[in-house]
Motif scaffolding. Sequence first.
Motif: not given
Length: 307
Positions: A148-159
Amino acid sequence: MAEEWAELFDSFGTKVVSETDKDKGAYVPSSSQRYAMRAAGLEPSYGEGKAVYTIGVLFDPALRSMQISYYNAERSGSGRSPEPRIGRGLVQWIKTGDELVIGNVGSRVFVAKEPIAPVGQAFLTGADGALLTGADGNFLTAPVTPDLDGLTEALEAGRPCLTGNPADLRRRKELIRQIAAVKEELAELRPQHGGFGHNNPPPDEEEGTQTSPVIDIVEDTVDHLGTELAKENPDPVQVGRAGTTLRNAAHWLGGKGDLFAEEFAKAFGKSLGENAGKALAFASLITLVGTLLTGVAAWLQAISWPF
């Protein structure tokens, strides 16, 4: 793969790229591919000018979108009507023998090549939302719950994400059902007169804090999740952040379970059966929140790049 494509797209078509498509630099889409493009509002131009559109590319780690030209080409001397063709980025990307898939999700058009190598990320999850296959489409030795944390960070980075397709709507329907179940348990924990006691929530004597505000956080966050997931195209970043907040609150409550049940007994001072029922409702809440969190992480994994 037709069933998988039907899960991903509102409408789609496939065709094997011919030598003519590649050599002449003008791909001739099949009738079903033209239908999908028309459903998204993409129409071929007539005359000298060529309509230019941007479409998405699926399952290619080096390319996320491309510009294509879409136009009607006159077939001189054939006596037949003009034929729709696609040029620019598409003909540079394809090669003879590729099985090309063109589909739409609402007003968005996407292109992909068969076979779907990362199909596991898009479709193969267990009943609890855990991944059963890796990015290469091969089955894992053991199910893995998405990070969950890794996915959220990737989404915040523009994935990039793909939402609004049939598979996404089906997954969100299940998440909304899980949210309703959490709300039902929250209602069981709320006395009708409000609060955990007659005037104030029971205190946590060890740390000088109260359990009621954490339940409030769970309640507010679940409401926020439900509102976001009900949108036509939810904001995955908002969903990821809400999931993180909910997980942190659930971890706190999970560590306070015994004290929480004891405080119910003190606050209500009623029959053992009712107090036991409250304690069971609390345990059920923690379990349901855990299931919801797994589902949220699996949803973020399913809709995010690579699709």
